[in-house]
Design an enzyme around this catalytic site. Structure first.
Site, short mmCIF file in Angstrom:
data_model
loop_
_atom_site.label_atom_id
_atom_site.label_comp_id
_atom_site.label_asym_id
_atom_site.label_seq_id
_atom_site.Cartn_x
_atom_site.Cartn_y
_atom_site.Cartn_z
N GLY A 22 -52.75 53.08 -26.44
CA GLY A 22 -54.04 52.44 -26.76
C GLY A 22 -54.01 52.10 -28.25
O GLY A 22 -53.00 52.26 -28.97
N TYR A 23 -55.14 51.61 -28.88
CA TYR A 23 -55.07 50.96 -30.04
C TYR A 23 -54.29 49.91 -30.51
O TYR A 23 -53.43 50.03 -31.11
CB TYR A 23 -55.15 52.04 -31.23
CG TYR A 23 -56.11 51.95 -32.20
CD1 TYR A 23 -57.57 51.75 -32.17
CD2 TYR A 23 -55.62 51.46 -33.56
CE1 TYR A 23 -58.42 51.66 -33.26
CE2 TYR A 23 -56.41 51.14 -34.66
CZ TYR A 23 -57.67 51.33 -34.49
OH TYR A 23 -58.53 50.87 -35.35
N GLY A 27 -47.47 44.40 -31.74
CA GLY A 27 -46.32 45.21 -31.07
C GLY A 27 -46.44 45.23 -29.75
O GLY A 27 -45.61 44.82 -28.84
N HIS A 28 -47.82 46.00 -29.39
CA HIS A 28 -47.97 45.88 -27.99
C HIS A 28 -48.03 44.76 -27.13
O HIS A 28 -47.52 44.89 -25.95
CB HIS A 28 -49.05 46.98 -27.70
CG HIS A 28 -49.05 48.42 -28.26
ND1 HIS A 28 -50.22 48.68 -29.50
CD2 HIS A 28 -48.68 49.52 -27.76
CE1 HIS A 28 -49.91 49.87 -29.37
NE2 HIS A 28 -49.12 50.36 -28.61
N GLY A 138 -41.22 50.09 -26.90
CA GLY A 138 -40.78 49.62 -28.17
C GLY A 138 -39.62 49.93 -28.80
O GLY A 138 -39.58 51.28 -28.84
N LYS A 140 -39.37 50.16 -31.72
CA LYS A 140 -39.63 51.04 -32.95
C LYS A 140 -39.49 52.68 -32.60
O LYS A 140 -38.99 53.12 -33.50
CB LYS A 140 -40.99 50.67 -33.32
CG LYS A 140 -41.57 51.39 -34.61
CD LYS A 140 -42.98 51.21 -35.14
CE LYS A 140 -43.69 52.03 -34.42
NZ LYS A 140 -44.24 53.32 -34.94
N GLN A 144 -37.37 57.34 -28.44
CA GLN A 144 -37.97 57.55 -27.18
C GLN A 144 -37.32 56.68 -26.13
O GLN A 144 -37.39 56.92 -25.01
CB GLN A 144 -39.28 56.98 -27.58
CG GLN A 144 -40.42 56.87 -26.22
CD GLN A 144 -42.06 56.68 -26.36
OE1 GLN A 144 -42.62 57.62 -26.69
NE2 GLN A 144 -42.40 55.51 -26.31
N MET A 175 -45.29 47.43 -37.15
CA MET A 175 -46.67 47.64 -36.53
C MET A 175 -46.81 49.07 -35.82
O MET A 175 -45.84 49.37 -35.33
CB MET A 175 -47.06 46.64 -35.83
CG MET A 175 -47.36 45.43 -36.42
SD MET A 175 -48.16 44.20 -35.45
CE MET A 175 -48.46 43.00 -36.91
N SER A 176 -47.94 49.99 -36.03
CA SER A 176 -48.06 51.19 -35.62
C SER A 176 -49.60 51.38 -35.44
O SER A 176 -50.22 50.82 -36.43
CB SER A 176 -47.37 52.17 -36.24
OG SER A 176 -47.81 53.38 -35.90
#
Ligand code: PAF
Length: 273
Positions: A22-23, A27-28, A138, A140, A144, A175-176
């Site tokens: 969320g948030y 990027g998402h 992502g 970024k 992961q 972006m994060s």
């Protein structure tokens, strides 16, 4: 969610999936657009997963804004938004975790020892519930993505994993959701991650291929800004994440830096001249 996934699969529909905490930011949203183009239906999850946070980390303060996220998902044409609670995901009898033997012992896994165990476990659970044909993560979070790819391969999960490019602010900052923690005065320090990567690329272009020297130069740049402390700067093999000494083949530069209390990460592929 599981009932709906089964129903959709029985109808012959393909499902693509973007798991998030969320948030949401651009990027998402770019991952959602990519995922939407890959299947009949797009499922997005929002779940701030407690098992991937260490005891001294920011689980309780992790930024949340469900109403805003929900409306962003609507605008992107998300078909199903799955937002389970922690109690639903981890009942009182829960005791099964997924761990990988090698990849978590590099980069972020060194200072965040429970992180990838939590990520691999929750992503496995989400995969079992959402039953996607394809899932998008992502770039970024390079480590992961590698860990999810490896887990899918090792566990014979029939899911295609795609990574979407890092989306940056106009000044280059990746972006994060955690960028929300940064004060205006910390912003130049936060930008040093990207600047250090660009500097490394330039040195590499000019023929400097010694990873140790490149890392030292990156560290010098970052530490010349206030409020910065380095968790790690690494130049590593894109597949195994093992450190490289000389950049004589494609590599990944990955770094994690604390700006004040905010831990930021970034990475980029490097290629020798
Ligand atoms: O990248 C994230 O937001 C999380 O680690 C993920 C993949 C949603 C698992 O909680």
């Amino acid at each position: 969610m599981l009932a709906r996934s089964n129903h959709l699969r029985n109808l012959g529909k393909t499902i693509s999936f973007v798991p998030t905490m969320g948030y949401l930011h651009e990027g998402h949203l770019s991952l959602m657009r990519l995922a939407k183009s890959m299947a009949d239906l797009l499922v997005v999850s929002i779940f701030v997963n407690p098992t991937q946070f260490g005891p001294a980390e920011d689980l309780s303060t992790y930024p949340r804004n469900f109403e805003r996220d929900q409306s962003l998902c609507r605008n992107e044409g998300v078909d199903i938004l799955f937002y389970p609670t922690a109690a639903e995901m981890y009942g009182p009898r829960f005791q099964t975790f997924i761990t990988l033997e090698q990849l978590p012992h590099h980069l972020c896994g060194i200072s965040r020892p429970v992180f990838f165990k939590g990520v691999a476990t929750v992503v496995t659970k989400l995969f079992h519930i959402v039953k996607p044909h394809t899932a998008v993560f992502g770039q970024k979070d390079y480590q992961q993505v590698r860990i999810i790819q490896q887990m899918v391969e090792d566990m014979d999960m029939d899911i295609q994993i795609t990574s979407g490019p890092t989306v940056r602010e106009t000044d280059g900052l990746a972006m994060s959701s955690r960028n929300a923690y940064l004060s205006a005065s910390q912003r130049p320090s936060a930008l040093t991650l990207y600047q250090a990567i660009c500097q490394t690329k330039n040195f590499l272009e000019s023929g400097l291929t010694d990873a140790k020297i490149l890392i030292q130069k990156a560290a010098n740049l970052i530490l010349s800004f206030p409020d910065t402390s380095i968790d790690y700067i690494a130049i590593c093999d894109p597949d195994s994440l093992e450190d490289m000494q000389t950049i004589d083949r494609p590599a990944v530069m990955a770094l994690a830096v604390k700006v004040g209390k905010t831990r930021l990460i970034d990475n980029m592929m490097l290629s020798p001249r």
